[in-house]
Design a protein around this motif. Structure first.
Motif, PDB file in Angstrom:
ATOM      1  N   PRO A   7       1.159  -1.048  -0.285  1.00 63.39           N
ATOM      2  CA  PRO A   7      -0.019  -0.016   0.024  1.00 63.39           C
ATOM      3  C   PRO A   7       1.128   1.448   0.351  1.00 63.39           C
ATOM      4  O   PRO A   7       1.969   1.298   0.509  1.00 63.39           O
ATOM      5  N   GLY A   8       0.102   2.261  -0.388  1.00 60.84           N
ATOM      6  CA  GLY A   8       1.220   3.433  -0.497  1.00 60.84           C
ATOM      7  C   GLY A   8       1.158   3.954   0.083  1.00 60.84           C
ATOM      8  O   GLY A   8       2.841   4.919   0.693  1.00 60.84           O
ATOM      9  N   HIS A   9       0.855   4.025   1.710  1.00 61.42           N
ATOM     10  CA  HIS A   9       1.497   4.886   2.640  1.00 61.42           C
ATOM     11  C   HIS A   9       2.478   3.987   3.566  1.00 61.42           C
ATOM     12  O   HIS A   9       3.324   4.579   4.340  1.00 61.42           O
ATOM     13  N   MET A  10       2.847   2.840   2.571  1.00 59.12           N
ATOM     14  CA  MET A  10       4.104   2.196   3.242  1.00 59.12           C
ATOM     15  C   MET A  10       5.273   2.825   3.056  1.00 59.12           C
ATOM     16  O   MET A  10       6.260   2.679   2.883  1.00 59.12           O
ATOM     17  N   VAL A  11       5.238   3.528   1.809  1.00 63.05           N
ATOM     18  CA  VAL A  11       6.811   4.300   1.115  1.00 63.05           C
ATOM     19  C   VAL A  11       6.823   5.157   1.357  1.00 63.05           C
ATOM     20  O   VAL A  11       7.862   4.929   2.322  1.00 63.05           O
ATOM     21  N   ALA A  12       6.020   6.732   2.619  1.00 63.50           N
ATOM     22  CA  ALA A  12       6.533   6.851   3.668  1.00 63.50           C
ATOM     23  C   ALA A  12       6.893   6.488   5.167  1.00 63.50           C
ATOM     24  O   ALA A  12       7.748   7.199   5.802  1.00 63.50           O
ATOM     25  N   ALA A  13       5.940   5.423   4.777  1.00 70.14           N
ATOM     26  CA  ALA A  13       5.983   5.156   6.544  1.00 70.14           C
ATOM     27  C   ALA A  13       8.045   4.397   6.192  1.00 70.14           C
ATOM     28  O   ALA A  13       9.134   4.346   7.265  1.00 70.14           O
ATOM     29  N   GLN A  14       8.249   3.885   5.308  1.00 67.16           N
ATOM     30  CA  GLN A  14       9.763   2.996   4.744  1.00 67.16           C
ATOM     31  C   GLN A  14      10.728   4.212   5.195  1.00 67.16           C
ATOM     32  O   GLN A  14      12.196   4.605   5.773  1.00 67.16           O
ATOM     33  N   LYS A  15      10.231   5.472   3.867  1.00 67.13           N
ATOM     34  CA  LYS A  15      11.354   6.993   4.452  1.00 67.13           C
ATOM     35  C   LYS A  15      11.631   7.345   5.560  1.00 67.13           C
ATOM     36  O   LYS A  15      12.804   7.491   6.124  1.00 67.13           O
TER      37      LYS A  15
END
Length: 289
Positions: A7-15
């Motif tokens: 899911p898209g929110h995981m990109v920000a969570a990874q950063k």
């Protein structure tokens, strides 16, 4: 079929996790004790290795897993550099506190008001991380839910004057390398329902159970020597008949029996089961080379 879910929110969570890693002493990675290999997020390993951080592997839900296999995983992880592994059940009072004790041992140079021990807890969705957080802090601060990826944002908690714990959202990784990992993650509800077909994962689950835990199946579904079960399709058909599930237009309702088998496994009605061992995972990975 290859199962993928990011899911898209995981990109920000990874950063955000990469930024926080700079100020972290110990990475706490919560794994599902029924699938310790499959529930390892390679991004977490890479982020921790880049900063040379100590790593605590927490095999949660150990009360649901095969204890002999869990012991094998503990030995496997403890043989890795800068790594400590423990098995807990977040539902058992006091088990989650073992995490803080293990973290202190991994970073003995930090545990004072001037140099507080900084920990970051991470893991794939639905491994019980929120329940662990609530137990450690003795209050309900993390939302607990049956659906994966309930927590969406990072949160910082001051445990006391010498310990800080950062909670992170459950994170998958962009591409699951091994197809069997995708199935096992889906079986354990670490992946959103929209990413897989229940009949497909029930067949995969059935194959594993027939190979490793056939006696559990016989006990749960009253099967005997007269039941000719060659594969997971035969298994699902046999369960449907044993449970007298209603027919759908004259045919066995394979979707209904698939849901039944998956839920019986998830609710630990079959017994204490591990879907992979260090040995089986090694063989799987060699088979993909």
């Amino acid at each position: 079929m290859s199962i993928q879910w990011f899911p898209g929110h995981m990109v920000a969570a990874q950063k955000k996790a990469a930024e926080t890693m700079e100020f972290t002493d110990v990475v706490i990675e919560v794994l599902d004790a029924r699938m310790p290999g499959a529930s390892q997020n390679p991004m977490i390993r890479e982020l921790g290795a880049a900063r040379q951080r100590a790593h605590l592997k927490v095999l949660n839900k150990s009360d649901l897993a095969d204890p002999k296999i869990t012991d094998q995983w503990i030995q496997f992880f403890n043989a890795l550099p800068k790594t400590k592994a423990i098995a807990i059940s977040c539902k058992k009072s006091g088990d989650s506190k073992k995490i803080l004790t293990a973290c202190k041992l991994l970073a003995p140079h930090r545990s004072s008001p001037l140099k507080p021990l900084r920990m970051m807890i991470m893991g794939v969705p639905n491994v019980g991380k929120s329940t662990i957080m609530n137990a450690i802090l003795n209050k309900r601060i993390a939302k607990v839910g049956d659906e994966p990826a309930v927590t969406k944002q990072q949160q910082r908690h001051q445990i006391n004057d010498h310990m800080i714990l950062v909670d992170t959202p459950g994170m998958m990784w962009p591409k699951i390398q091994y197809s069997s990992d995708g199935y096992i993650l889906a079986i354990n509800h670490a992946i959103g329902k929209n990413a897989y077909d229940e009949e497909d994962i029930a067949k995969e689950l059935g194959s594993i159970l027939l190979r490793v835990y056939p006696d559990y199946l016989k006990s749960r579904y009253a099967m005997n020597g007269d039941d000719a079960i060659r594969d997971s399709i035969d298994l699902l058909e046999t369960i449907a008949k044993k449970k007298k599930l209603p027919l759908n237009k004259g045919l066995l309702d394979t979707r209904k029996v698939a849901t039944l088998l998956i839920n019986d496994y998830r609710n630990s009605l079959l017994g204490r089961i591990s879907l992979e061992s260090p040995e089986s995972r090694d063989l799987m990975m060699k088979g993909h080379k």
